[in-house]
Design an enzyme around this catalytic site. Structure first.
Site, PDB file in Angstrom:
ATOM      1  N   TRP A 166       0.877  -1.285   0.083  1.00 36.65           N
ATOM      2  CA  TRP A 166       0.070  -0.054  -0.091  1.00 36.65           C
ATOM      3  C   TRP A 166       0.803   1.266  -0.035  1.00 36.65           C
ATOM      4  CZ3 TRP A 166      -3.104   2.700   4.004  1.00 36.65           C
ATOM      5  CH2 TRP A 166      -2.333   2.971   5.404  1.00 36.65           C
ATOM      6  N   SER A 213      -1.170  -9.856   3.141  1.00 40.11           N
ATOM      7  CA  SER A 213      -1.126  -9.062   2.250  1.00 40.11           C
ATOM      8  C   SER A 213      -1.054  -7.507   2.899  1.00 40.11           C
ATOM      9  CB  SER A 213      -2.322  -8.958   1.103  1.00 40.11           C
ATOM     10  OG  SER A 213      -2.267  -8.016   0.111  1.00 40.11           O
ATOM     11  N   ARG A 283       7.051 -12.779  13.674  1.00 40.90           N
ATOM     12  CA  ARG A 283       7.161 -12.463  12.666  1.00 40.90           C
ATOM     13  C   ARG A 283       8.994 -12.467  12.410  1.00 40.90           C
ATOM     14  NH1 ARG A 283       5.466  -6.556  12.983  1.00 40.90           N
ATOM     15  NH2 ARG A 283       5.645  -7.085  15.269  1.00 40.90           N
ATOM     16  N   ASP A 284       9.384 -12.931  11.382  1.00 40.50           N
ATOM     17  CA  ASP A 284      10.737 -12.981  11.125  1.00 40.50           C
ATOM     18  C   ASP A 284      11.394 -11.595  11.283  1.00 40.50           C
ATOM     19  OD1 ASP A 284       9.981 -15.578   9.797  1.00 40.50           O
ATOM     20  OD2 ASP A 284      11.771 -15.563   8.596  1.00 40.50           O
ATOM     21  N   GLY A 315      -1.344  -2.483   7.772  1.00 47.56           N
ATOM     22  CA  GLY A 315      -0.634  -1.194   7.596  1.00 47.56           C
ATOM     23  C   GLY A 315      -0.225  -0.254   8.934  1.00 47.56           C
ATOM     24  N   ASP A 317       0.531  -0.833  11.754  1.00 47.54           N
ATOM     25  CA  ASP A 317       1.173  -1.565  12.922  1.00 47.54           C
ATOM     26  C   ASP A 317       2.147  -0.615  13.733  1.00 47.54           C
ATOM     27  OD1 ASP A 317       2.555  -1.269  10.441  1.00 47.54           O
ATOM     28  OD2 ASP A 317       3.763  -3.151  10.864  1.00 47.54           O
ATOM     29  N   GLU A 500       8.646   9.345   7.453  1.00 45.14           N
ATOM     30  CA  GLU A 500       7.797   8.657   7.245  1.00 45.14           C
ATOM     31  C   GLU A 500       6.407   8.976   8.166  1.00 45.14           C
ATOM     32  OE1 GLU A 500       7.956   4.635   8.795  1.00 45.14           O
ATOM     33  OE2 GLU A 500       9.009   4.983  10.600  1.00 45.14           O
ATOM     34  N   GLU A 516       8.029   0.128  16.614  1.00 49.03           N
ATOM     35  CA  GLU A 516       9.181  -0.797  17.034  1.00 49.03           C
ATOM     36  C   GLU A 516      10.617  -0.603  16.508  1.00 49.03           C
ATOM     37  OE1 GLU A 516       6.765  -4.787  16.493  1.00 49.03           O
ATOM     38  OE2 GLU A 516       7.156  -4.039  14.451  1.00 49.03           O
TER      39      GLU A 516
END
Length: 543
Positions: A166, A213, A283-284, A315, A317, A500, A516
């Site tokens: 996105w 996704s 999550r990796d 999105g 997170d 961002e 994070e």
């Protein structure tokens, strides 16, 4: 087939953790090898490949950022590396940090060599960044987590050295404004390629993103081809249909009050969607963070992991909109919310399929998809419109109650599914609850998470401005746009860069916080939205 309330998908990619016996691995360091063509799709994540070695690296905090090791490319065959690790560990002579540096190439951080020119205008700075943020297909290395793509693409910047689903749409807004039709076409073709090869567009082009996704905005990307006079939107119709099938998988077998993967059958029989991830492991890219979060919850760890992953798929997170307790990430319940933004995006997807089917002369198909969109619109207005407050809100389908009011509520306006009355009431709420002199807040809650107050994000500003203009709320739209552009411009004047997210709680430009990872420079979607808004509102900015 399904449980009383929910049928959980057990679709994890499996890896056989046998002790491999493979002799003759070379100890000399090879030269980097670059992929010339595209290899067969590979779904193995670094956690799949390296098993206990992956966990050892992540728990040892060799790297400050949990994403670093998953993004490393191996210098040797991954199986040989795992064998060497096991042998050295058994022998008791393993220096883990040295071993990792001997056997892996560390990822490069985007823009590490870029120095901005403070004498350039904001628009010139943004246009100078497009080449810096563009990656070429031949730069992919074999056996890394990076999924090779056939054509060039734009990345956000900083720690994000891959394309994100996105994010890319909002970057593409700026590319369209800059006349970069070449990159628009390349990026759309890449996403179509991902759908054809993986059945959906993953969160990003990394193997560890394949199980989820992100907000489905491919239809909006396709629409850009019409807005900017680029022919060829109809060529993506098959991929749009495949993406829809991904989001609606299992819908036909659901009974009321049941859910499967992304789909929830509501009490009245209508279908709405939620965010989901097919894995329920850490999550990796945020392995330690997820383990620590799950340790603070009384729920089974796999349930927390699933909701953390679904939150990443959103999105947002992370945000208080997914939390039972706004101050505790461990209380996350993403999968039990019907998100207003997701369902609005899927409404747009249904409409786009109808429009393109009509353009192909397939009238019956177009009518069928229009009926799907109409049914979703009715369900959205029944379950996600809060008549009392006059706003769109997420809906907790398990507890049958509304969630929080956030800036996600602008998406139904952005995509034109609100009535004029709903749009006007929503505009009042936005002005009273989220508008500041720096732009539009993400939420009303200060949780410490990055998708909450006091942060503001470029995509939410864009969707609010376009949505409000669509319904004749030009005054508020202009205020949001000018306030946001002033924030970005003032920050650029001070620091000569875009970031961002921004903290818009005060009267001066400040970097956003929470989340994070540290604040990232670049930054793809901030660049795209800012450039587009400058074309529309730049003349209103103070010198």
């Amino acid at each position: 087939m399904f449980g009383e309330h929910e049928a959980h998908a057990d679709l994890e990619y499996q890896y056989d953790p046998h002790e491999f016996v493979r002799e003759g691995a070379e100890d000399s360091e090879p030269e980097p090898e670059l992929i010339q063509g595209l290899p067969a799709p590979d779904a193995l994540t670094p956690a799949d490949r390296y098993l206990e070695m992956f966990e050892h690296v992540q728990t040892s905090h060799i790297f400050a950022d949990s994403k670093t090791f998953p993004d490393c490319a191996p210098k040797f065959d991954p199986l040989d590396i795992l064998i060497r690790y096991r042998r050295r560990k058994r022998a008791g002579d393993l220096d883990l940090e040295k071993f990792i540096h001997e056997h892996f190439y560390l990822p490069q951080v985007n823009e590490s060599f870029y120095v901005s020119n403070p004498d350039k205008t904001l628009t010139e700075h943004i246009d100078d960044l497009w080449p810096v943020l563009t990656k070429m297909p031949q730069q992919h290395m074999p056996h890394s987590s990076l999924l090779p793509l056939p054509k060039p693409y734009v990345v956000p910047g900083g720690r994000f050295g891959e394309t994100y689903y996105w994010d890319s749409y909002f970057s593409m807004l700026g590319l369209a404004d800059a006349g970069r039709d070449d990159l628009l076409r390349h990026m759309a073709d890449n996403f179509a390629w991902l759908i054809d090869n993986y059945g959906h567009i993953p969160n990003g082009n990394r193997t560890y993103y394949l199980s989820r996704s992100q907000p489905p905005v491919f239809a909006l990307m396709v629409e850009l081809f019409e807005e900017d006079g680029i022919r060829g939107a109809k060529r993506y119709l098959d991929q749009l249909m495949k993406e829809y099938q991904f989001w609606m998988d299992g819908a036909g077998e659901l009974m009321p009050h049941q859910a499967y993967r992304h789909v929830v059958r509501m009490p009245d029989g209508s279908l709405l969607n939620r965010y989901w991830d097919d894995r329920d492991t850490p999550r990796d890219e945020s392995w330690m963070e997820d383990v620590e979060t799950a340790s603070k919850s009384s729920r089974p760890a796999n349930e927390v992991y699933r909701d953390l992953r679904a939150g990443a798929a959103s999105g947002w997170d992370y945000s208080s909109r997914w939390l039972r307790d706004p101050q505790r990430l461990a209380s996350i319940r993403t999968t039990q919310f019907i998100p207003v933004d997701l369902n609005a995006f899927l409404y747009k997807l249904e409409l786009m399929i109808s429009t393109l089917s009509h353009a192909r002369g397939e009238e019956l198909t177009a009518l069928a998809w229009q009926k799907k969109a109409d049914a979703r619109k009715q369900a959205i207005n029944r379950y996600l419109w809060d008549t009392t407050a006059g706003v769109y809100r997420d809906y907790d389908w398990r507890n049958e109650r509304f969630g929080a009011f956030t800036a996600a509520a602008v998406v139904p306006l952005f995509l034109g599914l609100a009535s004029p009355e709903q749009a006007h009431l929503q505009a009042i709420a936005l002005r009273q609850l989220l508008l500041t002199q720096g732009g539009l807040l993400t939420s009303m809650v200060e949780s410490g998470e990055q998708w909450d107050a006091p942060n503001a994000w470029a995509p939410l500003q864009w969707m609010a401005v376009v949505g409000l203009n669509h319904y004749g709320e030009e005054t508020l739209a202009t205020e949001i746009a000018v306030n946001w552009l002033t924030t970005v411009k003032n920050f650029y004047s001070l620091h000569h860069k875009l970031v961002e997210k921004y903290d818009i709680s005060g009267d001066r430009a400040r970097p956003g916080g929470g989340g994070e990872y540290p604040l990232q420079d670049g930054f793809g979607w901030t660049n795209g939205v800012t450039r587009r808004l400058l074309s529309m509102y730049g003349h209103l900015l103070a010198d």
